[in-house]
Design an enzyme around this catalytic site. Structure first.
Site, PDB file in Angstrom:
ATOM      1  N   ASP A 365      58.090  37.466  -9.404  1.00  0.00           N
ATOM      2  CA  ASP A 365      59.473  37.423  -9.314  1.00  0.00           C
ATOM      3  C   ASP A 365      59.908  38.570 -10.126  1.00  0.00           C
ATOM      4  O   ASP A 365      61.197  38.261 -10.472  1.00  0.00           O
ATOM      5  CB  ASP A 365      59.972  36.089  -9.821  1.00  0.00           C
ATOM      6  CG  ASP A 365      59.478  35.673 -11.215  1.00  0.00           C
ATOM      7  OD1 ASP A 365      58.747  36.682 -11.745  1.00  0.00           O
ATOM      8  OD2 ASP A 365      59.993  34.682 -11.737  1.00  0.00           O
ATOM      9  N   GLU A 366      59.459  39.712 -10.078  1.00  0.00           N
ATOM     10  CA  GLU A 366      59.949  40.855 -10.988  1.00  0.00           C
ATOM     11  C   GLU A 366      60.392  42.089  -9.930  1.00  0.00           C
ATOM     12  O   GLU A 366      59.530  42.288  -9.085  1.00  0.00           O
ATOM     13  CB  GLU A 366      58.850  41.335 -11.936  1.00  0.00           C
ATOM     14  CG  GLU A 366      58.540  40.391 -12.848  1.00  0.00           C
ATOM     15  CD  GLU A 366      57.540  40.808 -13.901  1.00  0.00           C
ATOM     16  OE1 GLU A 366      57.655  40.401 -15.018  1.00  0.00           O
ATOM     17  OE2 GLU A 366      56.617  41.654 -13.438  1.00  0.00           O
TER      18      GLU A 366
END
Length: 456
Positions: A365-366
């Site tokens: 989720d980066e």
């Protein structure tokens, strides 16, 4: 020379030679004792059989085997008549002219075949070295004039997303950049719609298809063009187009289409290989889920931006984005919903970015945003907009989910002058924001400090 010597050898005061060295080509006129305009008029009458033949006008056909080249005429003044010797001499000159033209035509054909072979061999060698579709198109466009003996060439490639053709290369190259005017749909040229579904090639003439030729070639110096579809494994790739001037008479050359089809066939495999290679490269440099640049491509973009900054000045910024509550979405709704959420986040994060800015996914989720040639103030504004956009609920299937994000900022040259230093500072700033509860933006106070201060 034949015209000059025949004029000396006979008693005729005027002499006319009218031939076509190529079937259907322009009439070539040579004369003695006639003004140019008068010779041109008489030449067409001579070839059309309208010149009256009697003791004052002696005519002989110039024929070699089954090939008819034209006619030669000796024109006598009033009061002077041709003798049988004159007629035999004129026929001898006609036979000599035919033999000379035939030998020269054979020599020219041999030279053309040699040039064609050299052009095809050079194209084959060059196509073995290229790695992109644009390079293949350029090499093909460069080869067409030498192999086809045409004035101009263009290579159009098919875009299956919006169903359009666009020019990717032309020879000689345009003096101005190619524009939107060099894009067309198959329906713009009626014969293309049929040609793209089969292996049909065809010739367009300006007398019958002036608008189509204008669309395909542009300009007003093309009187005819030959068109051949490029098909790789039966899939339509694009078009190879050869443009001919009026003197080249493409529609009357019996081998013009086979030669162009051969070029298109030779290039088709190269296009197929280049497309496959570009797809492999794209997969290696892009995130398979979102289609965004991955870590490797982001590093390349950042280093390029930093090199440009050294020359031109300005600021290069990285925004490191970490999503909050993403794991809860995955655990509650499943990984398919999580994937859909990541794609939706990517779409929203792109909103408001300028051309030249880059959004990349590092994994999980980066995400990271590269802001090229910007300022620290704009970096903050973009970060604040990201916070607002991603805070709005996301419709995922039949549900709505809400997430947050933490943003860490770093910019060059303040926080470093290479990708690794900028990413490390942005990552630490994002972690500081996350530790403070998330939903905020952090940046380092200076290049050598690990602490962060909250600014939003």
């Amino acid at each position: 020379r034949i015209a000059e010597r025949a004029g000396v050898a006979t008693d005729a005061t005027r002499f006319l030679l009218a031939v076509r060295t190529d079937s259907g080509g322009p009439v070539r006129v040579h004369s003695r004792g006639l003004e140019t305009a008068q010779a041109e008029r008489l030449a067409h009458r001579l070839l059309d059989g309208e010149l009256h033949i009697d003791e004052r006008n002696v005519v002989a056909d110039i024929v070699a085997g089954e090939r008819y080249y034209g006619r030669v005429a000796a024109l006598y003044r009033q009061g002077i008549t041709a003798t049988d010797t004159d007629r035999r001499l004129l026929n001898a000159y006609a036979r000599h002219a035919a033999a000379t033209l035939e030998s020269l035509r054979t020599l020219e054909q041999a030279r053309h075949d040699r040039d064609t072979s050299d052009g095809l061999l050079a194209l084959a060698h060059s196509l073995a070295e290229v790695s992109t579709t644009d390079n293949v198109a350029r090499r093909l466009a460069e080869a067409i004039p030498s192999v086809m003996s045409c004035a101009r060439s263009r290579v159009w490639l098919w875009n299956s997303v919006d169903n359009t053709l666009s020019v990717h290369a032309e020879a000689p190259p345009a003096t101005l950049p190619l524009t939107e005017a060099t894009t067309l749909r198959l329906t713009d040229v009626p014969r293309l719609a049929f040609g793209s579904r089969t292996e049909e090639s065809f010739v367009l003439t300006v007398a019958e298809d002036a608008d189509a030729i204008e669309r395909l070639m542009g300009g007003d110096d093309v009187a005819a063009c030959a068109v051949a579809p490029i098909l790789a494994r039966g899939i339509f790739v694009g078009l190879a187009v050869a443009g001919f001037s009026a003197a080249q008479a493409a529609e009357r050359q019996p081998d013009v289409l086979p030669r162009l089809v051969g070029l298109a066939y030779l290039a088709a495999t190269a296009f197929d290989n280049a497309t496959l290679l570009e797809r492999v490269r794209s997969q290696a440099l892009r995130d398979s889920l979102t289609g965004l640049p991955n870590r490797s491509l982001l590093e390349s973009y950042t280093e390029h931006a930093l090199t440009k900054m050294e020359r031109l000045g300005g600021v290069v910024s990285l925004l490191f984005i970490d999503l909050g509550r993403f794991k809860a979405v995955n655990d509650t709704y499943g990984h398919q919903a999580g994937d859909e959420l990541l794609r939706a986040v990517a779409s929203r994060a792109l909103d408001g970015l300028r051309p030249g800015d880059v959004l990349a996914r590092l994994g999980g989720d980066e995400f990271v945003i590269l802001l090229n040639a910007t300022s620290a103030d704009r970096a903050r504004n973009v970060a604040e907009r990201i916070l607002v956009n991603l805070a709005r609920p996301f419709p995922i299937g039949a549900f709505e989910v809400t997430i947050s994000c933490s943003v860490g900022m770093a910019w060059a040259p303040h926080h470093g002058v290479n990708y690794a230093a900028l990413l490390r500072h942005a990552d630490r700033a994002m972690y500081a924001s996350k530790q403070s509860g998330g939903g905020s933006i952090s940046s380092h106070d200076g290049p050598d400090r690990s602490g962060a201060r909250q600014i939003a």
